[in-house]
Design a protein around this motif. Structure first.
Motif, short mmCIF file in Angstrom:
data_model
loop_
_atom_site.label_atom_id
_atom_site.label_comp_id
_atom_site.label_asym_id
_atom_site.label_seq_id
_atom_site.Cartn_x
_atom_site.Cartn_y
_atom_site.Cartn_z
N MET A 1 0.82 -1.20 0.00
CA MET A 1 0.00 0.00 0.00
C MET A 1 0.86 1.26 0.00
O MET A 1 0.58 2.22 -0.70
CB MET A 1 -0.93 -0.01 1.21
N ARG A 2 1.96 1.26 0.78
CA ARG A 2 2.82 2.44 0.82
C ARG A 2 3.43 2.73 -0.54
O ARG A 2 3.53 3.87 -0.96
CB ARG A 2 3.91 2.24 1.87
N ARG A 3 3.85 1.66 -1.23
CA ARG A 3 4.44 1.86 -2.55
C ARG A 3 3.38 2.33 -3.53
O ARG A 3 3.65 3.13 -4.42
CB ARG A 3 5.06 0.55 -3.05
N VAL A 4 2.15 1.82 -3.41
CA VAL A 4 1.08 2.27 -4.29
C VAL A 4 0.85 3.76 -4.11
O VAL A 4 0.71 4.52 -5.07
CB VAL A 4 -0.22 1.48 -4.03
N LEU A 5 0.82 4.21 -2.86
CA LEU A 5 0.63 5.63 -2.58
C LEU A 5 1.77 6.45 -3.16
O LEU A 5 1.56 7.54 -3.71
CB LEU A 5 0.52 5.85 -1.07
N ILE A 32 14.11 -2.41 -15.10
CA ILE A 32 15.42 -3.04 -15.27
C ILE A 32 15.88 -3.51 -13.89
O ILE A 32 16.06 -2.70 -12.98
CB ILE A 32 16.46 -2.07 -15.86
N GLY A 33 16.02 -4.82 -13.72
CA GLY A 33 16.47 -5.35 -12.43
C GLY A 33 15.33 -5.63 -11.46
O GLY A 33 15.40 -5.18 -10.31
N PRO A 34 14.29 -6.35 -11.88
CA PRO A 34 13.18 -6.64 -10.96
C PRO A 34 13.56 -7.68 -9.91
O PRO A 34 13.33 -8.87 -10.10
CB PRO A 34 12.07 -7.16 -11.89
N GLY A 35 14.13 -7.23 -8.81
CA GLY A 35 14.53 -8.12 -7.72
C GLY A 35 13.58 -8.03 -6.55
O GLY A 35 12.38 -7.80 -6.71
N SER A 36 14.11 -8.15 -5.35
CA SER A 36 13.28 -8.22 -4.15
C SER A 36 12.47 -6.96 -3.91
O SER A 36 11.32 -7.02 -3.46
CB SER A 36 14.16 -8.51 -2.93
N VAL A 37 13.04 -5.79 -4.19
CA VAL A 37 12.32 -4.54 -3.92
C VAL A 37 11.10 -4.40 -4.82
O VAL A 37 10.13 -3.71 -4.48
CB VAL A 37 13.25 -3.32 -4.08
N THR A 38 11.10 -5.05 -5.97
CA THR A 38 9.98 -4.93 -6.89
C THR A 38 8.96 -6.06 -6.73
O THR A 38 7.90 -6.01 -7.35
CB THR A 38 10.48 -4.95 -8.35
N GLU A 39 9.28 -7.04 -5.91
CA GLU A 39 8.42 -8.21 -5.80
C GLU A 39 7.08 -7.90 -5.14
O GLU A 39 6.01 -8.23 -5.65
CB GLU A 39 9.13 -9.31 -5.03
N GLY A 43 6.82 -3.36 -7.91
CA GLY A 43 6.21 -4.04 -9.04
C GLY A 43 4.70 -3.98 -9.04
O GLY A 43 4.09 -3.43 -9.97
N PRO A 44 4.04 -4.51 -8.01
CA PRO A 44 2.58 -4.44 -7.97
C PRO A 44 2.04 -3.01 -8.00
O PRO A 44 0.99 -2.75 -8.59
CB PRO A 44 2.24 -5.12 -6.64
N HIS A 72 3.33 -11.90 -12.06
CA HIS A 72 2.72 -10.58 -12.00
C HIS A 72 1.75 -10.34 -13.15
O HIS A 72 0.82 -9.52 -13.02
CB HIS A 72 3.81 -9.51 -11.94
N SER A 73 1.90 -11.04 -14.25
CA SER A 73 0.92 -10.95 -15.33
C SER A 73 -0.42 -11.50 -14.86
O SER A 73 -1.48 -10.95 -15.18
CB SER A 73 1.41 -11.74 -16.56
N GLU A 74 -0.38 -12.58 -14.10
CA GLU A 74 -1.61 -13.17 -13.57
C GLU A 74 -2.34 -12.19 -12.65
O GLU A 74 -3.57 -12.08 -12.68
CB GLU A 74 -1.29 -14.46 -12.83
N THR A 75 -1.57 -11.49 -11.83
CA THR A 75 -2.19 -10.51 -10.91
C THR A 75 -2.66 -9.27 -11.64
O THR A 75 -3.73 -8.74 -11.34
CB THR A 75 -1.18 -10.10 -9.82
N ALA A 76 -1.86 -8.80 -12.59
CA ALA A 76 -2.19 -7.58 -13.32
C ALA A 76 -3.37 -7.78 -14.27
O ALA A 76 -4.10 -6.83 -14.58
CB ALA A 76 -0.98 -7.08 -14.09
N GLY A 77 -3.55 -9.01 -14.76
CA GLY A 77 -4.64 -9.27 -15.69
C GLY A 77 -4.26 -9.02 -17.14
O GLY A 77 -5.13 -9.00 -18.01
#
Length: 222
Positions: A1-5, A32-39, A43-44, A72-77
């Motif tokens: 939620m914080r990242r979404v905001l 570029i570089g989707p690692g742990s911070v983007t998981e 990313g979401p 993430h494609s499954e979640t994004a639709g």
């Protein structure tokens, strides 16, 4: 939620830029570089925030890249594709913003490459490994009139805003103390191994490697 905001503010700013340049209303990101911070955070947020889409990613490990894209494609639709190289992602016509989430030693190169191809950039902290590199990045984007953002989203979270609001009541800050108490363990690696405190990857020319993730700029920029 914080990242979404945090991404909400980013996409709002970029939406004004998109309207001015007559690009589609949805801001389209490539990572570029989707690692742990983007998981679970960045990313979401990029596909959950209004008027924002994550369309492409690149990671050196192809298996991990495809796993990230599939989940993430499954979640994004919709389908998030994997690019064969960072350069291909930057040059993709449907990528408006390049999100650089690599370790810091690659920030300068990819930021300048994105700028050279006329792309806005969102760079994870720190913006660069040195003050001089950061200045070059800022100047290059300013000269081209391109949006440039750095991932210091925490300074706008409620607790940080409360500290800023109440600092005048305390008086001038005369001393800031920093203590790194967390030690990460990676199987098969020495107990002290962590790229966040490796001067070859993060901040150079330091006798005691102190990476930005350990809190120094966060406490000094409240």
């Amino acid at each position: 939620m914080r990242r979404v905001l945090g991404v909400l503010g980013l996409t709002q700013a970029l939406s004004h830029y998109a309207m001015a340049t007559r690009t589609p209303p949805a801001v389209r990101f490539g990572i570029i570089g989707p690692g742990s911070v983007t998981e679970k955070k960045s990313g979401p947020a990029l596909y959950k925030a209004p008027h924002s889409q994550l369309v492409a990613i690149y990671r050196r490990n192809e298996d991990k890249a495809r796993s990230f894209a599939q989940r993430h494609s499954e979640t994004a639709g919709y389908s998030i594709r994997v690019e064969p190289s960072a350069e291909a992602l930057i040059m993709a016509e449907d990528v408006d913003v390049v999100y650089i989430a690599t370790p810091p030693r690659e920030h300068f190169h990819f930021a300048m490459l994105a700028c050279a191809h006329g792309k806005a950039a969102y760079v994870e902290k720190p913006l660069a490994r040195t003050y001089e590199e950061a200045e070059q990045i800022v100047q290059a984007f300013a000269e081209k009139g391109l949006p440039l953002f750095c991932g210091y989203y925490r300074r706008y979270l409620p607790k940080f805003l409360a500290v800023r609001e109440n600092l005048p009541r305390v008086g001038p800050v005369s001393e800031v103390r920093i203590r790194l108490t967390q030690r990460r363990y990676v199987p098969g690696k020495p107990i002290a191994f962590d790229w966040r405190v490796d001067p070859e990857v993060t901040l150079p020319n330091s006798r005691k490697p102190q990476d930005i993730h350990c809190g120094m700029p966060k406490t000094s920029r409240i």
